[in-house]
Design an enzyme around this catalytic site. Structure first.
Site: not given
Length: 289
Positions: A94, A146, A150
């Site tokens: 993930h 992503e 992040h």
């Protein structure tokens, strides 16, 4: 999985706990622009008001490597969109998320570092195999999400986009959840417990991990997610460490409650395989023209 942006899975994957994220940009020097957060698997099972932790010199305290079982993602009421390129038949990535020890996390830290697919083209086969989106049909949208949300908060450790994605793939290779569980007899289409899954994984890694569950369409509680944790070391490396929330079993009911480990999303896998072969045949025909 994280979808690029709408109500998020890491953005809508499974039954995610709702939470309110309140971020004051002035308190987060690394994150120049942090929008109100949306429900996400990042927040699964937790409720917190993120605040910057000034004691974290790198802009975070540790990293969460999150792996999930596609069968448990796809058999929920939300379902999934199986990728055209067939992924591995094991656990899927993930993401890798920076966290603070106080339960909060940084996000969207560098508006001047947009996602560049060209920078990670050499890893495309690995990304498609181990880190596909089960939400967005456009895989690069997921990887962009992503990185922007992040990865940009890990720039003190992985200053370039390529560094970040390579680290994620390398950590997954070292901690292969599917390989470990299979080797100890915890296999799909059988029942297990939160305690047994943790025991097997921790016996191999030597460090406490987090294990999460969700519910299928029939309301059956099932094994869904495993999170391992890493702290930075000198030389911009990381080492695995015990996860802060490793004792949190709430999503799985209780440590000894029976949970199901569902089949790898076989029907969708088969359909996607047929569609993929058809598309490849069409491409080959067009190439000959």
């Amino acid at each position: 999985q994280d979808s690029p942006k709408p109500p998020r899975r890491r953005c809508g994957r499974g039954k995610m706990a709702m939470r309110t994220i309140i971020l004051a940009a002035a308190l987060i020097p690394l994150c120049t622009s942090v929008p109100i957060g949306l429900p996400s698997a990042h927040e699964s099972g937790r409720t917190a008001i993120p605040k910057h932790d000034a004691t974290a010199p790198l802009g975070f305290d540790y990293l969460h490597l999150v792996q999930e079982w596609p069968g448990s993602f796809c058999d929920t009421k939300k379902g999934c969109k199986w990728p055209a390129v067939e992924p591995t038949d094991g656990w899927l990535l993930h993401g890798l998320w920076p966290e603070f020890n106080n339960g909060s996390w940084p996000q969207y830290c560098d508006p001047n570092a947009p996602f560049n697919m060209t920078a990670i083209t050499d890893m495309l086969p690995e990304l498609q195999k181990y880190w596909p989106s089960l939400v967005s049909p456009i895989q690069s949208d997921f990887w962009s999400h992503e990185w922007v949300r992040h990865g940009t908060c890990c720039e003190t450790l992985t200053p370039e986009e390529h560094d970040y994605f390579r680290m994620v793939l390398s950590l997954r290779e070292k901690f292969d959840v599917h390989l470990i569980l299979n080797g100890q007899g915890i296999v799909p289409q059988q029942s297990t417990t939160w305690f047994d899954v943790k025991k097997v994984l921790e016996a191999v890694t030597g460090h406490a991990v987090e294990v999460g569950c969700n519910f299928d369409t029939a309301g059956k509680r099932q094994l869904y997610e495993v999170r391992s944790c890493y702290t930075p070391t000198a030389g911009k490396n990381v080492i695995q460490t015990d996860c802060v929330n490793e004792k949190d079993f709430k999503s799985c009911g209780s440590p000894s409650e029976v949970i199901y480990y569902p089949i790898f999303h076989a029907a969708a896998k088969s359909n996607a395989g047929r569609e993929g072969k058809k598309a490849e045949a069409i491409r080959r025909l067009e190439a000959k023209k």
